[in-house]
Motif scaffolding. Structure first.
Motif, PDB file in Angstrom:
ATOM      1  N   ARG A  55     -35.183  21.508  23.694  1.00 57.71           N
ATOM      2  CA  ARG A  55     -34.377  20.944  23.135  1.00 57.71           C
ATOM      3  C   ARG A  55     -34.930  19.358  24.292  1.00 57.71           C
ATOM      4  N   LEU A  56     -35.285  19.209  25.654  1.00 57.69           N
ATOM      5  CA  LEU A  56     -35.719  18.671  26.204  1.00 57.69           C
ATOM      6  C   LEU A  56     -37.098  17.945  26.107  1.00 57.69           C
ATOM      7  N   ARG A  57     -37.945  18.940  24.506  1.00 59.56           N
ATOM      8  CA  ARG A  57     -38.840  18.459  23.902  1.00 59.56           C
ATOM      9  C   ARG A  57     -39.222  17.371  23.245  1.00 59.56           C
ATOM     10  N   TRP A  58     -37.652  17.050  22.855  1.00 61.14           N
ATOM     11  CA  TRP A  58     -37.380  15.843  21.614  1.00 61.14           C
ATOM     12  C   TRP A  58     -36.761  14.714  21.759  1.00 61.14           C
ATOM     13  N   THR A  59     -38.476  13.933  23.000  1.00 62.34           N
ATOM     14  CA  THR A  59     -37.702  12.663  23.190  1.00 62.34           C
ATOM     15  C   THR A  59     -37.191  11.470  21.277  1.00 62.34           C
ATOM     16  N   ALA A  60     -36.718  10.645  21.889  1.00 59.23           N
ATOM     17  CA  ALA A  60     -36.665   9.670  20.373  1.00 59.23           C
ATOM     18  C   ALA A  60     -38.143   9.411  19.895  1.00 59.23           C
ATOM     19  N   ALA A  61     -39.294   9.268  20.326  1.00 63.07           N
ATOM     20  CA  ALA A  61     -40.753   8.918  20.186  1.00 63.07           C
ATOM     21  C   ALA A  61     -41.105  10.068  19.278  1.00 63.07           C
ATOM     22  N   ARG A  62     -40.500  11.350  19.743  1.00 64.85           N
ATOM     23  CA  ARG A  62     -41.289  12.574  18.984  1.00 64.85           C
ATOM     24  C   ARG A  62     -40.657  13.139  17.549  1.00 64.85           C
ATOM     25  N   THR A  63     -39.644  12.250  18.217  1.00 59.70           N
ATOM     26  CA  THR A  63     -38.636  12.478  16.786  1.00 59.70           C
ATOM     27  C   THR A  63     -38.190  11.791  15.872  1.00 59.70           C
ATOM     28  N   LEU A  64     -38.792  10.407  16.317  1.00 60.52           N
ATOM     29  CA  LEU A  64     -38.940   9.128  15.114  1.00 60.52           C
ATOM     30  C   LEU A  64     -40.485  10.013  14.321  1.00 60.52           C
ATOM     31  N   GLU A  65     -41.363  10.345  15.130  1.00 60.06           N
ATOM     32  CA  GLU A  65     -42.728  10.766  14.650  1.00 60.06           C
ATOM     33  C   GLU A  65     -42.469  12.030  13.503  1.00 60.06           C
ATOM     34  N   MET A  66     -41.673  12.775  13.837  1.00 63.39           N
ATOM     35  CA  MET A  66     -41.823  14.249  12.793  1.00 63.39           C
ATOM     36  C   MET A  66     -40.560  14.006  11.821  1.00 63.39           C
ATOM     37  N   ALA A  67     -39.475  12.314  12.157  1.00 58.46           N
ATOM     38  CA  ALA A  67     -39.251  11.494  11.106  1.00 58.46           C
ATOM     39  C   ALA A  67     -38.790  11.414   9.425  1.00 58.46           C
ATOM     40  N   ALA A  68     -39.968  10.912  10.113  1.00 59.18           N
ATOM     41  CA  ALA A  68     -40.962   9.555   9.122  1.00 59.18           C
ATOM     42  C   ALA A  68     -41.950  11.014   8.480  1.00 59.18           C
TER      43      ALA A  68
END
Length: 267
Positions: A55-68
């Motif tokens: 779970r530590l891999r899911w930074t805010a930037a990575r989460t937003l990238e995938m959410a897009a």
């Protein structure tokens, strides 16, 4: 399902909402839509969510990238609110399905239409990636995961805050509660990437989080006694006896929760 029946005498329905590379915002969306019809007279629901070192891999930037990306063919107010919380901007919503999910439909629509014409629904194949036996570690992927996990440890508090926001949404649904489980992670990756110290910090931090919030955190991975040889790769447990041990450990934890709280008839 069989383990819960044996532990509780109750016939619970098991709904598996896994998706490939599931982002935190996907989890908000799936949980909201799955519980749209949950009411005061509905059977109890226990939402089981993985929360391990990965779970530590899911930074805010990575989460937003995938959410897009158009990963799910649905929209969610919970997911949109989480995107905003993380500093992103959700796509506008019109209430018209095709417009709100246009990118998803363009990618998947022709295949879905063909299935409709042929009356041939998609058959879900969990663990299809594991057919043919273990392939061993992918060393470059292992190195990247190790780096991401070490770099992500300072993000644990924000990630926990996201779980609290999801728990708050779920608490508004009747007869619904959330539990967290340690996700399977090969001991070989932990040793090879020098993550023993990170794990030693992560586990008590999660225990403290559980004590503070009342959200159970179960160490199902180690409860099931998984070893490196039980993994198809660094993140996935081999089908067969290894997976069965993990399922049995999870069923035991769930059974204890259900009987301890008198959760009622299966849901």
């Amino acid at each position: 399902k069989d383990g819960l029946l044996a532990a509780t005498g109750q016939d619970w329905e098991i709904v598996n909402l896994t998706t490939p590379l599931q982002a935190p915002t996907d989890q908000f969306a799936l949980a909201e839509r799955a519980l749209d019809s949950q009411g005061a007279d509905s059977p109890p629901v226990i939402v089981v969510l993985g929360f391990g070192l990965q779970r530590l891999r899911w930074t805010a930037a990575r989460t937003l990238e995938m959410a897009a990306m158009p990963r799910l063919g649905l929209r969610s107010a919970w997911a949109d609110a989480e995107m905003t919380q993380l500093g992103g901007t959700p796509q506008p919503r019109s209430g018209f399905y095709l417009r709100d999910n246009l990118d998803f439909v363009l990618i998947n629509g022709s295949e879905a239409l063909m299935r409709l014409v042929l009356l041939s629904p998609a058959k879900r194949r969990i663990d299809s990636y594991a057919e043919g036996g273990p392939h061993g570690p992918r060393l470059e992927a292992r190195r990247i995961m190790g780096e991401d996990i070490r770099a992500g440890l300072p993000q644990l508090a924000p990630l926990q805050a996201g779980i609290e926001r999801l728990a708050a949404h779920l608490a508004a649904r009747p007869n619904t509660r959330l539990v967290l489980i340690e996700e399977p992670l090969s001991p070989a990756l932990v040793a090879d990437q020098g993550l023993v110290a990170v794990q030693a910090e992560f586990v008590p931090a999660m225990a403290a989080f559980s004590a503070r919030t009342g959200i159970p955190y179960w160490l199902v991975d180690r409860e099931s006694g998984l070893e490196a040889a039980d993994f198809f790769d660094d993140l996935h447990v081999l089908p067969g006896p290894a997976q069965a041990r993990f399922q049995e450990a999870l069923a035991a934890d769930l059974g204890g929760l259900i009987m301890g709280e008198g959760a009622g008839d299966g849901g």
